[in-house]
Design a protein around this motif. Structure first.
Motif, PDB file in Angstrom:
ATOM      1  N   MET A 196       0.726  -0.891   0.309  1.00  0.00           N
ATOM      2  CA  MET A 196       0.123   0.019   0.274  1.00  0.00           C
ATOM      3  C   MET A 196       0.305   1.152  -0.364  1.00  0.00           C
ATOM      4  O   MET A 196       1.624   1.140   0.957  1.00  0.00           O
ATOM      5  N   THR A 197       1.153   1.993  -0.411  1.00  0.00           N
ATOM      6  CA  THR A 197       1.387   3.197  -1.058  1.00  0.00           C
ATOM      7  C   THR A 197       0.747   4.222   0.122  1.00  0.00           C
ATOM      8  O   THR A 197      -0.606   4.264   0.552  1.00  0.00           O
ATOM      9  N   GLN A 198       2.126   5.665   0.579  1.00  0.00           N
ATOM     10  CA  GLN A 198       1.713   6.562   1.184  1.00  0.00           C
ATOM     11  C   GLN A 198       1.372   7.638   0.503  1.00  0.00           C
ATOM     12  O   GLN A 198       1.433   7.877  -0.630  1.00  0.00           O
ATOM     13  N   ARG A 199       0.277   8.259   1.411  1.00  0.00           N
ATOM     14  CA  ARG A 199      -0.228   9.076   0.801  1.00  0.00           C
ATOM     15  C   ARG A 199       0.327  10.761   0.294  1.00  0.00           C
ATOM     16  O   ARG A 199       0.454  11.341  -0.283  1.00  0.00           O
ATOM     17  N   THR A 200       1.209  10.744   1.781  1.00  0.00           N
ATOM     18  CA  THR A 200       2.062  11.855   1.800  1.00  0.00           C
ATOM     19  C   THR A 200       3.248  11.353   2.605  1.00  0.00           C
ATOM     20  O   THR A 200       3.425  10.699   3.390  1.00  0.00           O
ATOM     21  N   ILE A 201       4.462  11.734   2.391  1.00  0.00           N
ATOM     22  CA  ILE A 201       5.320  11.714   3.183  1.00  0.00           C
ATOM     23  C   ILE A 201       6.320  13.096   3.523  1.00  0.00           C
ATOM     24  O   ILE A 201       6.117  13.858   2.581  1.00  0.00           O
ATOM     25  N   SER A 202       6.860  12.940   4.712  1.00  0.00           N
ATOM     26  CA  SER A 202       7.824  13.791   5.390  1.00  0.00           C
ATOM     27  C   SER A 202       9.470  13.824   5.716  1.00  0.00           C
ATOM     28  O   SER A 202       9.484  12.073   5.634  1.00  0.00           O
ATOM     29  N   ILE A 203       9.613  14.553   4.788  1.00  0.00           N
ATOM     30  CA  ILE A 203      11.566  14.280   4.498  1.00  0.00           C
ATOM     31  C   ILE A 203      12.129  15.317   4.740  1.00  0.00           C
ATOM     32  O   ILE A 203      11.765  16.864   4.463  1.00  0.00           O
ATOM     33  N   GLY A 204      13.018  15.488   5.896  1.00  0.00           N
ATOM     34  CA  GLY A 204      14.247  16.626   6.870  1.00  0.00           C
ATOM     35  C   GLY A 204      15.392  16.739   5.251  1.00  0.00           C
ATOM     36  O   GLY A 204      15.628  15.903   4.675  1.00  0.00           O
ATOM     37  N   GLY A 205      15.293  18.224   5.669  1.00  0.00           N
ATOM     38  CA  GLY A 205      16.938  17.981   4.766  1.00  0.00           C
ATOM     39  C   GLY A 205      17.669  18.739   5.648  1.00  0.00           C
ATOM     40  O   GLY A 205      17.354  19.823   6.716  1.00  0.00           O
ATOM     41  N   ALA A 206      18.290  17.665   5.907  1.00  0.00           N
ATOM     42  CA  ALA A 206      19.768  18.161   7.431  1.00  0.00           C
ATOM     43  C   ALA A 206      21.107  18.655   7.027  1.00  0.00           C
ATOM     44  O   ALA A 206      21.628  19.124   7.630  1.00  0.00           O
ATOM     45  N   SER A 207      21.465  18.475   5.841  1.00  0.00           N
ATOM     46  CA  SER A 207      22.830  19.036   5.152  1.00  0.00           C
ATOM     47  C   SER A 207      22.964  19.352   4.155  1.00  0.00           C
ATOM     48  O   SER A 207      22.237  18.743   2.975  1.00  0.00           O
ATOM     49  N   GLY A 208      23.746  20.270   4.309  1.00  0.00           N
ATOM     50  CA  GLY A 208      23.905  21.121   2.382  1.00  0.00           C
ATOM     51  C   GLY A 208      24.584  20.617   1.825  1.00  0.00           C
ATOM     52  O   GLY A 208      25.735  21.438   0.491  1.00  0.00           O
ATOM     53  N   PHE A 209      25.799  20.615   2.431  1.00  0.00           N
ATOM     54  CA  PHE A 209      27.451  20.389   2.316  1.00  0.00           C
ATOM     55  C   PHE A 209      28.214  19.848   3.272  1.00  0.00           C
ATOM     56  O   PHE A 209      26.888  20.220   4.334  1.00  0.00           O
ATOM     57  N   TRP A 210      28.936  19.785   2.987  1.00  0.00           N
ATOM     58  CA  TRP A 210      30.212  18.837   4.134  1.00  0.00           C
ATOM     59  C   TRP A 210      30.615  19.913   5.053  1.00  0.00           C
ATOM     60  O   TRP A 210      31.779  20.537   4.630  1.00  0.00           O
TER      61      TRP A 210
END
Length: 593
Positions: free
Chosen positions: A1-15
């Motif tokens: 069963m596929t999800q209706r929404t997912i939440s993704i956080g962006g934790a890093s933009g560069f090393w």
């Protein structure tokens, strides 16, 4: 069963991004994934040198240590991590993670994507040409990596991975891979793939989407605890941008629009491995306090090639700075810079050495970046920066010595170097080319080395799926009288960045009715003239009507680009600020309303 929404956080933009992001995001209720972007071109060259010294290295070791500190909470929350921290040795990164997980007594599966490293294929690719300049490939490379897409990340998640580690992939792929896995998108759902890619593009640079670098920086709360972005993505690719509760920063139409235009070229043809994106019709709307809705991304089939980037050493470089204080500080600094370069050039000539291949003299504090439009020639405190390139490191060591000697033999008020003398460093250049996808052997292993996971079929480009044409921007009648000139910053937001040796400047009207006047004033030749001291080869303008914006590409304007440029601003980060200072004629009643 596929999800209706997912939440993704962006934790890093560069090393090297802040360590506050991961614990902050782990406390956000309902978070499904956390994405980490570590890899710039210069990072790849650094990691390649590390692997050459020690075959067990070549990845972002601080990613492993960061995850180790938070492993119990990661396991407790059930959040999956996706990171390109593998650098040039993703398998070693995965093994290091597995060892930390085992030591913690946890049951988390690590998947690894390999195949981007093409350095062993250089002999077969030696006839490749540079995709922008047409130059031949250098004979000795430090690294050569294809920018992979999202399909292998999705395959690793499908196989049960809790943490996915990749080498070089496009920055947005870490988010798109999660979308493909969660929603069951096929690789021909181009509009959805474009939307997921846009979500990845928005959050890939960490806090830049939540108020970092924002034009209206005064409106951004609490930089010390700035919130990192979260994309709440729907099954059709539309998404909301938010940040964790209780954090600083700002999520608004302006912050998200600025991130959309960051480091893009033609918005109708933003080419990624999985989809060719068309973002001209994207709309960005504030739906609630601290919540922004992004819709309207369109896509079509991808190309048959991966972009591949190589790094190579082209001699050496050095840069040094001194502070000069007092009346006419800028004039004194200019005279010192010219004298030092002239002296060292003469010494090299007398010794039979080759001349510098390039030198740079900048006077920071006297608005060198503004060229003839500088308004700070009378500054009483400036920093003189001299940089140079040469094939022999000893020539650059001579430059540092003679620049240092100016402290007792040239301008009064010469001070403030501090610390150790600058070090001569290898000069690393970038070489980008296109590589046929058919020759790149992408593999996905989850937990057990050698367990190969099948990748989904990828559709081939088709003439039946052409770019979506859009009606040309119509000229709007402009009021001819009652005009007043105001700085562009009062009418628009702006963000700039680099694309190799090219720079882009995105401009977004604060109000739709401002855009016709901005567009009328900002002709490509006008923008080119503003940056004539950097001698752009060409300036092109692209429309983004959905966000009431414009994107300018300034070609061959960065002195070689981020990893090769000698400039104080090698990535064009300040270009938008310079353009925002330009005055635009608009009706007086329009700006008062």
């Amino acid at each position: 069963m596929t999800q209706r929404t997912i939440s993704i956080g962006g934790a890093s933009g560069f090393w090297g991004d802040s360590s506050i992001a991961l614990p902050q995001l782990l406390e956000h209720d309902g978070l499904d994934y956390i994405s980490f972007d570590y890899l710039a071109e210069v990072t790849m060259s650094i990691l390649a040198r590390a692997r050459a010294k020690d075959p067990s290295l070549g990845y972002a070791t601080d990613f492993v240590s960061l995850v180790e500190r938070h492993l119990p909470r990661i396991a407790e929350r059930g959040v999956k991590l996706i990171a390109n921290a593998g650098g040039v040795n993703p398998s070693a990164c995965a093994e290091a993670l597995r060892a930390k997980i085992a030591a913690a007594g946890l049951n988390l599966r690590v998947g690894v994507v390999t195949g981007d490293d093409l350095i062993a294929m250089q002999p077969e690719l030696q006839t490749s040409r540079e995709m922008f300049s047409g130059a031949a490939m250098p004979s000795r490379l430090m690294s050569l990596n294809a920018y992979l897409g999202a399909a292998p990340i999705a395959a690793a998640l499908d196989a049960g991975a809790d943490i996915v580690v990749t080498g070089r992939c496009v920055d947005s792929a870490t988010v798109l891979g999660a979308c493909i896995h969660a929603f069951g998108w096929s690789m021909s759902d181009f509009d959805s793939l474009s939307g997921g890619s846009l979500a990845g593009h928005i959050i890939e640079c960490g806090a830049q989407a939540t108020g970092g670098l924002f034009t209206d920086w005064q409106d951004v709360g609490d930089w010390a605890n700035i919130g990192y972005p979260i994309a709440v993505i729907d099954a059709d690719g539309a998404f909301d941008v938010i940040k964790p509760q209780g954090t600083g920063g700002l999520v608004s139409r302006g912050t998200v629009s600025e991130q959309l235009v960051y480091e893009i070229g033609d918005p109708a043809a933003y080419l990624l491995p999985d989809v060719s994106c068309d973002w001209r019709s994207v709309e960005i709307e504030e739906t609630d306090n601290g919540r922004v809705r992004v819709t309207g991304a369109r896509g079509r089939a991808p190309t048959e090639t991966y972009k591949a980037s190589a790094t190579w050493q082209d001699g050496y470089r050095v840069g040094a700075t001194w502070t000069i204080i007092g009346e006419a500080a800028a004039s004194k600094a200019a005279k010192v810079g010219e004298a030092v370069v002239t002296r060292v050039s003469s010494l090299l000539s007398a010794a039979g050495s080759a001349p510098f291949s390039e030198t740079s003299i900048e006077i920071i504090g006297a608005e060198s970046s503004y060229g003839a439009n500088s308004q700070a020639r009378g500054a009483r405190e400036v920093v003189l920066k001299i940089a140079a390139k040469h094939g022999d490191p000893k020539a650059l060591e001579l430059l540092v010595r003679e620049f240092t000697s100016a402290g007792t033999s040239m301008a009064p008020g010469f001070t403030g170097m501090g610390g150790n003398r600058p070090k001569v460093m290898p000069l690393v250049r970038l070489f980008s080319t296109a590589v046929d996808k058919a020759i790149v052997d992408v593999q996905v292993n989850v937990e057990v080395e050698g367990q190969v996971v099948a990748l989904p079929d990828v559709p081939r480009p088709s003439s039946a799926n052409p770019p979506v044409d859009q009606e040309p921007e119509r000229s709007t009648p402009l009021a001819a009288t009652g005009r007043t000139k105001v700085p562009l910053i009062e009418l628009a937001w702006g963000r700039s960045g680099d694309k190799g040796n090219h720079a882009n400047i995105g401009i977004i009207a604060r109000r739709p009715e401002f855009l016709p006047y901005i567009r009328h004033a900002l002709q490509p030749d006008v923008v080119g003239a503003l940056f004539q001291h950097y001698a752009p080869a060409e300036v092109r303008r692209f429309d983004l009507p959905g966000i009431h914006g414009l994107n300018f590409m300034l070609y061959d304007v960065l002195g070689g680009g981020g990893i090769a440029s000698l400039r104080n601003d090698p990535q064009g980060k300040g270009y938008a600020q310079i353009l925002l200072g330009m005055e635009i004629a608009v009706p007086a009643d329009l700006v008062r309303s």
